[in-house]
Design an enzyme around this catalytic site. Structure first.
Site, short mmCIF file in Angstrom:
data_model
loop_
_atom_site.label_atom_id
_atom_site.label_comp_id
_atom_site.label_asym_id
_atom_site.label_seq_id
_atom_site.Cartn_x
_atom_site.Cartn_y
_atom_site.Cartn_z
CB ALA A 87 41.23 39.31 45.89
CD GLN A 89 39.45 45.75 41.34
OE1 GLN A 89 40.45 46.12 40.73
NE2 GLN A 89 38.25 45.76 40.78
CB SER A 90 43.96 39.47 41.66
OG SER A 90 45.23 38.97 41.28
CG ASN A 91 47.49 44.55 42.08
OD1 ASN A 91 46.84 45.40 41.49
ND2 ASN A 91 47.63 44.52 43.39
CB CYS A 93 44.19 38.17 38.06
SG CYS A 93 43.97 36.72 39.12
#
Ligand SMILES: Cc1ncc(COP(=O)(O)O)c(C=O)c1O
Length: 340
Positions: A87, A89-91, A93
């Site tokens: 997604a 807002q991936s943490n 990533c």
């Protein structure tokens, strides 16, 4: 102190974990702290917080511990490039971007376009860490994985050595990482004279798999309870598979069954990443009692689940609970309008 139900001692578990390929990314052990003001407001159970949000790299979070092994695996195979996607807002990533920067690896992120595809929060940090970031019109899961593998083929033709972070391998290594977190908690509890009843965490995957594996391998009283951030119908199976795959990687003679997996998707709300009134209340309660910030998609929902379980008597006032703060706080800044 070793339990009669333990398959291995803590030292044996740590030794098995140490033998796997890994890279040095974070600040471990993360702290285990009391939350006296939160406990008091909620009327009883002693609550401690395991601060994976303080894991050091790039504002912390549970992925730092997991990337220690998933990127470690890639580096061990000669990778010079990391590919990840999730997604926007991936943490995961953001932490992969920072880990790659720290290790001198290239990083490509393919983010599923959604309502939070803005250069704020995690996406801002992805950019600042120098990752190659693109929003793509693909849903999370098989569609996004296909894009990641196609990109890996392209980069290979250009002479790079890409490593794709994807299930099932990365989920199994994520579970290995959280069996290590349990070994830390085991040692911290011993030092503090605590034998907690529950550990609550936001998870529908490797994190919970590792908590289950670690507590079972060490024969602990501690029971993991996962609060799912997303309503995957097959999450019990995913968690069980992650735990058993991690046991196989570690050579542990421990079998995890569906009965070991306690997980609820009652607190997701409309969808992954959408706020619920209860998660906003939980986020504010933690900030206003303990000065600790949760995130909008994972930990605030996990705390809303824990609060509900306390209020409905699923957890009694004489029990002790560890709340695992899995991080994610940079995403708060992409939710500023809804949160204020
Ligand atoms: C803040 C936060 N908490 C929890 C999770 C869930 O971790 P897992 O997929 O290992 O269950 C994630 C995953 O992205 C996360 O970013």
């Amino acid at each position: 102190m070793s339990s009669p139900n333990a398959a291995v001692t803590r030292e044996q578990l740590c030794k098995k974990i140490d033998q796997l390929p890994q890279v040095d990314l974070g600040h471990f052990p993360t702290p285990l702290e009391e939350c006296p003001r939160l406990s008091e407001v909620l009327g009883g159970p002693r609550i401690l917080i395991k601060r994976e949000d303080c894991s050091g790299l790039a504002f912390g979070g549970n992925k730092v511990r997991q990337l220690t092994f998933t990127i470690g695996d890639g580096v061990d195979q000669g990778a010079d490039t990391i590919i990840q996607g999730a997604a926007s807002q991936s943490n995961h990533c953001r932490q992969a971007a920072a880990a790659s920067a720290k290790l001198g690896l290239k990083c490509y992120l393919r983010l599923s376009r959604d309502s939070k595809s803005v250069r704020q929060g995690n996406v801002l940090l992805d950019d600042l860490a120098g990752a190659d970031v693109e929003f793509v019109d693909a849903s999370m899961g098989a569609e996004l994985d296909a894009i990641k593998y196609a990109l890996a083929d392209e980069l290979r033709e250009q002479g790079l050595k890409p490593h794709v972070l994807a299930a099932p391998r990365s989920t199994a290594l994520a579970a290995v990482a959280f069996s290590w977190c349990i070994a830390e908690i085991h040692e911290q509890q011993e030092a503090m004279g605590i034998d907690a009843d529950w550990i609550y965490a936001a998870s529908a995957g490797g994190t919970q798999g590792g908590l289950i594996l670690g507590t079972k391998a060490l024969g602990m009283k501690l029971k993991p309870f996962g609060i799912a951030p997303i309503g995957w119908p097959d999450r019990t199976e995913r968690i069980r598979i992650a735990a058993n795959d991690a046991a196989a990687i570690l050579g542990l003679d421990v079998a995890i069954t569906d009965d070991d997996v306690r997980n609820s998707d009652d607190y997701v709300g409309e969808d992954y990443g959408s706020l619920t009134p209860e998660c906003v209340d939980a986020l504010k309660l933690m900030a206003q009692t303990e000065g600790i910030f949760l995130d909008p998609s994972y930990t605030s929902k996990a705390l809303s689940g824990l609060i509900d379980h306390i209020q409905t008597g699923h957890i009694s006032s004489d029990e002790t609970v560890i709340f695992l703060h899995t991080g994610g706080t940079p995403a708060l800044f992409a939710y500023n309008e809804e949160l204020v």
